[in-house]
Scaffold this motif. Structure first.
Motif, PDB file in Angstrom:
ATOM      1  N   VAL A   6      31.158  37.734  32.736  1.00  0.00           N
ATOM      2  CA  VAL A   6      31.807  38.123  33.986  1.00  0.00           C
ATOM      3  C   VAL A   6      33.078  38.894  33.644  1.00  0.00           C
ATOM      4  O   VAL A   6      33.947  38.395  32.931  1.00  0.00           O
ATOM      5  CB  VAL A   6      32.161  36.894  34.848  1.00  0.00           C
ATOM      6  CG1 VAL A   6      32.743  37.338  36.191  1.00  0.00           C
ATOM      7  CG2 VAL A   6      30.927  36.027  35.070  1.00  0.00           C
ATOM      8  N   ILE A   7      33.165  40.126  34.138  1.00  0.00           N
ATOM      9  CA  ILE A   7      34.272  41.026  33.819  1.00  0.00           C
ATOM     10  C   ILE A   7      35.144  41.238  35.049  1.00  0.00           C
ATOM     11  O   ILE A   7      34.640  41.378  36.158  1.00  0.00           O
ATOM     12  CB  ILE A   7      33.735  42.387  33.326  1.00  0.00           C
ATOM     13  CG1 ILE A   7      32.926  42.214  32.044  1.00  0.00           C
ATOM     14  CG2 ILE A   7      34.871  43.382  33.106  1.00  0.00           C
ATOM     15  CD1 ILE A   7      32.284  43.505  31.567  1.00  0.00           C
ATOM     16  N   ALA A   8      36.448  41.269  34.826  1.00  0.00           N
ATOM     17  CA  ALA A   8      37.404  41.651  35.866  1.00  0.00           C
ATOM     18  C   ALA A   8      38.112  42.914  35.374  1.00  0.00           C
ATOM     19  O   ALA A   8      39.189  42.849  34.791  1.00  0.00           O
ATOM     20  CB  ALA A   8      38.405  40.532  36.123  1.00  0.00           C
TER      21      ALA A   8
ATOM     22  N   ILE B 259      30.230  33.460  41.656  1.00  0.00           N
ATOM     23  CA  ILE B 259      28.949  34.061  42.042  1.00  0.00           C
ATOM     24  C   ILE B 259      27.961  34.025  40.884  1.00  0.00           C
ATOM     25  O   ILE B 259      26.774  33.734  41.073  1.00  0.00           O
ATOM     26  CB  ILE B 259      29.161  35.496  42.543  1.00  0.00           C
ATOM     27  CG1 ILE B 259      29.926  35.478  43.877  1.00  0.00           C
ATOM     28  CG2 ILE B 259      27.828  36.229  42.705  1.00  0.00           C
ATOM     29  CD1 ILE B 259      30.243  36.849  44.433  1.00  0.00           C
ATOM     30  N   SER B 260      28.435  34.285  39.678  1.00  0.00           N
ATOM     31  CA  SER B 260      27.538  34.251  38.523  1.00  0.00           C
ATOM     32  C   SER B 260      26.994  32.845  38.302  1.00  0.00           C
ATOM     33  O   SER B 260      25.830  32.667  37.916  1.00  0.00           O
ATOM     34  CB  SER B 260      28.262  34.740  37.269  1.00  0.00           C
ATOM     35  OG  SER B 260      29.302  33.849  36.893  1.00  0.00           O
TER      36      SER B 260
ATOM     37  N   ILE C 169      23.056  38.938  31.705  1.00  0.00           N
ATOM     38  CA  ILE C 169      23.618  39.609  32.875  1.00  0.00           C
ATOM     39  C   ILE C 169      25.105  39.873  32.669  1.00  0.00           C
ATOM     40  O   ILE C 169      25.840  39.022  32.165  1.00  0.00           O
ATOM     41  CB  ILE C 169      23.437  38.776  34.158  1.00  0.00           C
ATOM     42  CG1 ILE C 169      21.979  38.352  34.340  1.00  0.00           C
ATOM     43  CG2 ILE C 169      23.895  39.559  35.380  1.00  0.00           C
ATOM     44  CD1 ILE C 169      21.746  37.448  35.538  1.00  0.00           C
ATOM     45  N   ILE C 170      25.527  41.062  33.074  1.00  0.00           N
ATOM     46  CA  ILE C 170      26.939  41.420  33.101  1.00  0.00           C
ATOM     47  C   ILE C 170      27.352  41.531  34.565  1.00  0.00           C
ATOM     48  O   ILE C 170      26.884  42.419  35.278  1.00  0.00           O
ATOM     49  CB  ILE C 170      27.216  42.761  32.394  1.00  0.00           C
ATOM     50  CG1 ILE C 170      26.555  42.807  31.013  1.00  0.00           C
ATOM     51  CG2 ILE C 170      28.711  43.016  32.313  1.00  0.00           C
ATOM     52  CD1 ILE C 170      27.055  41.760  30.048  1.00  0.00           C
ATOM     53  N   PHE C 171      28.169  40.621  35.031  1.00  0.00           N
ATOM     54  CA  PHE C 171      28.723  40.693  36.375  1.00  0.00           C
ATOM     55  C   PHE C 171      30.099  41.348  36.289  1.00  0.00           C
ATOM     56  O   PHE C 171      30.920  40.960  35.450  1.00  0.00           O
ATOM     57  CB  PHE C 171      28.879  39.295  36.985  1.00  0.00           C
ATOM     58  CG  PHE C 171      27.590  38.635  37.376  1.00  0.00           C
ATOM     59  CD1 PHE C 171      27.049  38.820  38.636  1.00  0.00           C
ATOM     60  CD2 PHE C 171      26.917  37.809  36.484  1.00  0.00           C
ATOM     61  CE1 PHE C 171      25.866  38.209  39.003  1.00  0.00           C
ATOM     62  CE2 PHE C 171      25.734  37.188  36.848  1.00  0.00           C
ATOM     63  CZ  PHE C 171      25.204  37.388  38.113  1.00  0.00           C
ATOM     64  N   SER C 172      30.363  42.318  37.134  1.00  0.00           N
ATOM     65  CA  SER C 172      31.640  43.027  37.089  1.00  0.00           C
ATOM     66  C   SER C 172      32.190  43.233  38.489  1.00  0.00           C
ATOM     67  O   SER C 172      31.526  43.819  39.351  1.00  0.00           O
ATOM     68  CB  SER C 172      31.464  44.384  36.391  1.00  0.00           C
ATOM     69  OG  SER C 172      32.701  45.065  36.299  1.00  0.00           O
ATOM     70  N   SER C 173      33.403  42.731  38.714  1.00  0.00           N
ATOM     71  CA  SER C 173      34.063  42.867  40.001  1.00  0.00           C
ATOM     72  C   SER C 173      35.569  42.917  39.776  1.00  0.00           C
ATOM     73  O   SER C 173      36.099  42.144  38.974  1.00  0.00           O
ATOM     74  CB  SER C 173      33.718  41.680  40.903  1.00  0.00           C
ATOM     75  OG  SER C 173      34.432  41.740  42.125  1.00  0.00           O
ATOM     76  N   ALA C 174      36.226  43.823  40.469  1.00  0.00           N
ATOM     77  CA  ALA C 174      37.671  43.933  40.285  1.00  0.00           C
ATOM     78  C   ALA C 174      38.387  42.673  40.725  1.00  0.00           C
ATOM     79  O   ALA C 174      39.299  42.189  40.057  1.00  0.00           O
ATOM     80  CB  ALA C 174      38.209  45.141  41.055  1.00  0.00           C
ATOM     81  N   HIS C 175      37.982  42.115  41.850  1.00  0.00           N
ATOM     82  CA  HIS C 175      38.730  40.991  42.411  1.00  0.00           C
ATOM     83  C   HIS C 175      37.865  39.809  42.815  1.00  0.00           C
ATOM     84  O   HIS C 175      38.397  38.779  43.208  1.00  0.00           O
ATOM     85  CB  HIS C 175      39.524  41.471  43.631  1.00  0.00           C
ATOM     86  CG  HIS C 175      40.445  42.606  43.318  1.00  0.00           C
ATOM     87  ND1 HIS C 175      41.555  42.467  42.534  1.00  0.00           N
ATOM     88  CD2 HIS C 175      40.401  43.917  43.663  1.00  0.00           C
ATOM     89  CE1 HIS C 175      42.169  43.638  42.419  1.00  0.00           C
ATOM     90  NE2 HIS C 175      41.480  44.530  43.087  1.00  0.00           N
ATOM     91  N   GLY C 176      36.551  39.945  42.750  1.00  0.00           N
ATOM     92  CA  GLY C 176      35.691  38.811  43.037  1.00  0.00           C
ATOM     93  C   GLY C 176      35.945  38.209  44.409  1.00  0.00           C
ATOM     94  O   GLY C 176      36.066  38.912  45.416  1.00  0.00           O
TER      95      GLY C 176
END
Length: 242
Positions: free
Chosen positions: A128-130, A112-113, A74-81
């Motif tokens: 997890v990407i920011a 969250i991940s 899984i790739i989780f991506s959120s600017a600010h989480g």
């Protein structure tokens, strides 16, 4: 240039819980701010109370794209989480109040991940990407890289964000998303589904931050439009339906 397939996708925002809702959604449409995403039944009760409204949206969207018998990278991506949680804790500290270790652990960018991995027993690779102002493209780059290297035949991409507190008044923190939103995409290099082509572009664009691009991509999925271009002043990318 990379060819890939969206095998399945699901998205959630207040009042938009199925594809038919998204097909009739317009930019000016108001959201029901108090509405929260339903928590999937598979999530243990002990974890359910730890889910923020943003985490609930992520779980709701991702649940429709996973198979209980097969774990995916899984790739989780959120600017600010969950940065709004961090701000709340800082305000508490300013008042001289103590901050619980649990509250802190649920405010970090990969919170969250981690909860998702525990809830679904997923022991596959999780990234997890920011991406900040780079938008949603880095998540696709990471996922397609895993597929091309043969790490898996399918990868789940989860894009999510929420409006930031007014405490953050200027870029890169001006996340003017209209509402909480989460988009899950199960992708592969082959198979049935929506076939797309992904490539970089020399065009100079400014399509806003990560959250705004999520809404743009969902509209692209449900519309007849064949090409979507997104980017910022540094990088631009294009998705083409095949």
């Amino acid at each position: 240039m990379v060819n890939f397939v969206i095998r399945n996708w699901s998205a959630w925002a207040p009042g938009l819980t199925c594809r038919e809702d998204w097909q009739h959604w317009h930019d000016h449409q108001a959201f029901v701010e108090a509405e929260k995403a339903a928590i999937p039944a598979q999530v243990p009760k002990i974890l359910q109370r730890r889910l923020s409204p943003l985490a609930r949206a992520v779980f709701n969207a991702a649940d429709s794209c996973i198979d209980s018998e097969k774990s995916l990278p899984i790739i989780f991506s959120s600017a600010h989480g969950e940065v709004n949680k961090s701000l709340a804790m800082l305000k508490s500290m300013q008042k001289g109040e103590e901050v619980s270790p649990t509250a802190f652990s649920l405010s970090v960018h990969n919170a969250i991940s981690g909860l998702f991995s525990m809830a679904y027993g997923n022991h596959q690779e999780i990234t997890v990407i920011a991406p900040g102002q780079d938008g949603i493209a880095p998540a696709f780059i990471e996922a397609l890289g895993l597929l091309q290297e043969g790490h898996a035949d399918e990868v789940l991409i989860v894009l999510y964000d929420e409006p930031l507190s007014d405490f953050y008044p200027s870029l890169p923190f001006a996340l003017n998303a209209p509402a909480i939103c989460a988009l899950a995409l199960k992708v592969s290099l082959t198979g049935s589904g929506l076939a797309l082509q992904f490539n970089n572009s020399s065009a100079h664009r400014d399509d806003g931050e990560h959250a705004l691009q999520i809404f743009s991509f969902i509209k692209f999925l449900v519309a007849d439009k064949q090409t979507l271009a997104l980017g910022n002043h540094r990088h631009s990318w294009e998705w083409h339906k095949k």
